[in-house]
Design an enzyme around this catalytic site. Structure first.
Site, PDB file in Angstrom:
ATOM      1  N   GLN A 181       0.819  -1.222   0.000  1.00 40.11           N
ATOM      2  CA  GLN A 181       0.000   0.000   0.000  1.00 40.11           C
ATOM      3  C   GLN A 181       0.851   1.270   0.000  1.00 40.11           C
ATOM      4  OE1 GLN A 181      -3.176   0.381  -0.428  1.00 40.11           O
ATOM      5  NE2 GLN A 181      -3.932  -1.703  -0.131  1.00 40.11           N
ATOM      6  N   ALA A 203       1.604  -4.542  -8.560  1.00 41.23           N
ATOM      7  CA  ALA A 203       1.373  -3.522  -9.586  1.00 41.23           C
ATOM      8  C   ALA A 203      -0.028  -2.906  -9.545  1.00 41.23           C
ATOM      9  CB  ALA A 203       1.607  -4.148 -10.970  1.00 41.23           C
ATOM     10  N   CYS A 327     -10.853  -8.763   0.770  1.00 36.06           N
ATOM     11  CA  CYS A 327     -11.136 -10.190   0.945  1.00 36.06           C
ATOM     12  C   CYS A 327     -12.215 -10.420   1.987  1.00 36.06           C
ATOM     13  CB  CYS A 327      -9.875 -10.941   1.376  1.00 36.06           C
ATOM     14  SG  CYS A 327      -8.360 -10.137   0.936  1.00 36.06           S
TER      15      CYS A 327
HETATM   16  C1  PLP Z   1      -1.103  -4.472   2.613  1.00 31.74           C
HETATM   17  C2  PLP Z   1      -1.445  -5.487   1.584  1.00 31.74           C
HETATM   18  N1  PLP Z   1      -0.686  -6.585   1.460  1.00 31.74           N
HETATM   19  C3  PLP Z   1      -0.939  -7.531   0.551  1.00 31.74           C
HETATM   20  C4  PLP Z   1      -2.015  -7.432  -0.311  1.00 31.74           C
HETATM   21  C5  PLP Z   1      -2.275  -8.507  -1.308  1.00 31.74           C
HETATM   22  O1  PLP Z   1      -1.860  -8.105  -2.566  1.00 31.74           O
HETATM   23  P1  PLP Z   1      -2.391  -8.856  -3.908  1.00 31.74           P
HETATM   24  O2  PLP Z   1      -3.785  -8.410  -4.100  1.00 31.74           O
HETATM   25  O3  PLP Z   1      -1.498  -8.358  -5.007  1.00 31.74           O
HETATM   26  O4  PLP Z   1      -2.234 -10.306  -3.684  1.00 31.74           O
HETATM   27  C6  PLP Z   1      -2.845  -6.303  -0.214  1.00 31.74           C
HETATM   28  C7  PLP Z   1      -4.031  -6.167  -1.092  1.00 31.74           C
HETATM   29  O5  PLP Z   1      -4.997  -5.530  -0.745  1.00 31.74           O
HETATM   30  C8  PLP Z   1      -2.552  -5.310   0.758  1.00 31.74           C
HETATM   31  O6  PLP Z   1      -3.307  -4.235   0.886  1.00 31.74           O
END
Ligand code: PLP
Length: 382
Positions: A181, A203, A327
Site C-alpha cells: 500500500q 502492480a 477479501c
Molecule cells: C497491505 C497489503 N498486502 C498484501 C495485499 C495482497 O496483494 P495482492 O492483491 O497483489 O495479492 C494487499 C491487497 O490488498 C494489501 O493491501
C-alpha cells in the site's frame, strides 16, 4: 442510477492506458517461453532480462535482487515462509504486528499452528503504530524474522519502517516489510530507505495489472522457495514467467513511483474535506493517524450499525467504499485492525474511503452530502 464515485483505490486501481499499451505485444507477438533455447524463446528471455534491469534501476537494487511474483500475496508468502524455513535452525521465533494484512498474518498463523514456530504479534497504539521500543524488547536470540508492513491497507497508518528495520539490522535479524500500500503513494527514492532485507509490492495498487508483483530480496539472502518446479527466478520461484504482467508492472514502476501517482497535495485536500464531514456525524469516529497516515485514506467507524449496511447505503448513492481488506468485505468479519487499536466493539462498522488519481473535490462533496443520510438510515435499520 447515480454516477459512480470510486473511492476504493486501496482495493485496486484502473489499468493505466500507457501501461496497457506496453503490455499488448506480450499478448500477441511476443509469446515465447523465456526458458526455451531457440530464437523465439531467446527473444522472450532478452525482454525478461531487460524488464528485470528496469525494475532494479527504478528500485535502486541489483537485477538479481528482484523476484517477479503473482502479486502482494505471493511476495509475502515467499518472504515469510521462505525465510522462516531457511533460518529455522537458527531459531523458531518470529515477530510481526497485530495489524498486518491477512496475506501476512495467515502465514504466521500457519507457521505457528503447523510448523512449530512461536510468533510474537506486536501491539499497536490508538493510531495503529508499532513502537520501535516494543520491537527491540521482543527480539530474542532465537528470532529468525521480523515482518512489519509499511502502510496499513484498512486505516492508512504509516509505520516507522526505517527505524524498525535499523533495529533488526543492528541485532542481525532479517526484516521484511509488506509495502504493497505504500508504493505509488509515498515519495520514493530507493529501496534502501526501508532498511529491509525483503520488500513486497504489487502492480495493481498503482495502475499496473493485477496478478503481477515482485519481492525484493537483498543479496545474498536466498529464502527457501514456496513454489517448486523449474529453476526460474534463480531457483527462488518456479513457473513460466508472466511477461505481459511483468512488463505492465515494470512500466507502472517507471511511471508511477517517482513522483508518486497518488498526488499528496491534491489528496490531502480531499482527505480533509471528508474528515471534516465525518467529524460532524453523530456516532461516527475517524480512525487511523492524522499525521502519520496515507494522504489518500480516510477510515471511520460508526456506532449502532455495521459496515455492510453502510457500504450498501453508500453504493446506492454511487459511492464505492470498502470495509477494509477487500477479501473480508461481504463476510461481516470484524476488522482485526480496529480491534487492535482498542475499538473492538466497533470492529464490524469500519468504512474506508481510499482516493486516487481520478478523484475530485466534486466527488468528495457528493460523498460528504450523502454520508449523514446513509449513516442515519443504516443506524435506523439496525
Ligand atoms: C497491505 C497489503 N498486502 C498484501 C495485499 C495482497 O496483494 P495482492 O492483491 O497483489 O495479492 C494487499 C491487497 O490488498 C494489501 O493491501
Amino acid at each position: 442510477m447515480p454516477r459512480t464515485i470510486y473511492f476504493d483505490y486501496n482495493a485496486t486501481t484502473p489499468l493505466d492506458p500507457g501501461v496497457r499499451e506496453a503490455m499488448l505485444p506480450f499478448l500477441d507477438k511476443v509469446w515465447g517461453n523465456p526458458s526455451s533455447v531457440h530464437h523465439v524463446g531467446r527473444k522472450a528471455r532478452a525482454l525478461l532480462d531487460e524488464a528485470r534491469d528496469r525494475a532494479a534501476k527504478v528500485l535502486g537494487a541489483k537485477p538479481g535482487e528482484i523476484v517477479f511474483t503473482s502479486g502482494g500475496t505471493e511476495s509475502n508468502n515467499l518472504a515469510i515462509f521462505g525465510t522462516a524455513r531457511l533460518l529455522k535452525s537458527k531459531g523458531r521465533h518470529l515477530i510481526t504486528s497485530s495489524i498486518e494484512h491477512h496475506a501476512v498474518l495467515h502465514c504466521f498463523d500457519y507457521l505457528e499452528k503447523k510448523e512449530g514456530f512461536e510468533v510474537t504479534r506486536l501491539p499497536v497504539d490508538a493510531e495503529g503504530r508499532v513502537s520501535p521500543e516494543d520491537l527491540d524488547r521482543a527480539i530474542r536470540a532465537d528470532t529468525g524474522l521480523v515482518s512489519i508492513m509499511a502502510a496499513n491497507n484498512e486505516i492508512g497508518t504509516l509505520q516507522p519502517v526505517a527505524e524498525l528495520g535499523a533495529i533488526c539490522r543492528e541485532r542481525g535479524i532479517v526484516f521484511h516489510t509488506d509495502a504493497v500500500q505504500w508504493f505509488g503513494k509515498e515519495p520514493f527514492e530507493e529501496i534502501g530507505r526501508f532498511s529491509a532485507d525483503l520488500v513486497s509490492l504489487c502492480a495493481h495498487k498503482f495502475h499496473g495489472p493485477k496478478g503481477a508483483g515482485l519481492l525484493f530480496i537483498r543479496s545474498p539472502l536466498h529464502p527457501d522457495p514456496v513454489l517448486f518446479g523449474g529453476g526460474h527466478e534463480n531457483e527462488r520461484r518456479a513457473g513460466t514467467e508472466n511477461l505481459a504482467g511483468i512488463t505492465g508492472l515494470v512500466e507502472a514502476l517507471e511511471r508511477f513511483l517517482k513522483p508518486p501517482v497518488f498526488e499528496k497535495d491534491k489528496l490531502t485536500k480531499l482527505r480533509l474535506q471528508l474528515r471534516s464531514a465525518i467529524e460532524e456525524i453523530e456516532g461516527a469516529e475517524l480512525v487511523g493517524s492524522r499525521w502519520n497516515g496515507l494522504s489518500n485514506t480516510v477510515s471511520f467507524v460508526v456506532q449502532g450499525t455495521d459496515s455492510i449496511a453502510l457500504l450498501a447505503g453508500l453504493d446506492m448513492e454511487g459511492v464505492c467504499a470498502s470495509s477494509g481488506s477487500a477479501c473480508s468485505a461481504g463476510s461481516l468479519e470484524p476488522s482485526h485492525v480496529i480491534a487492535a487499536i482498542g475499538k473492538k466493539e466497533l470492529a464490524n462498522s469500519l468504512v474506508r474511503f481510499s482516493l486516487g488519481r481520478e478523484s475530485t473535490m466534486e466527488e468528495a462533496a457528493v460523498a460528504c452530502k450523502a454520508l449523514p443520510k446513509v449513516v442515519s438510515r443504516a443506524q435506523q435499520a439496525k
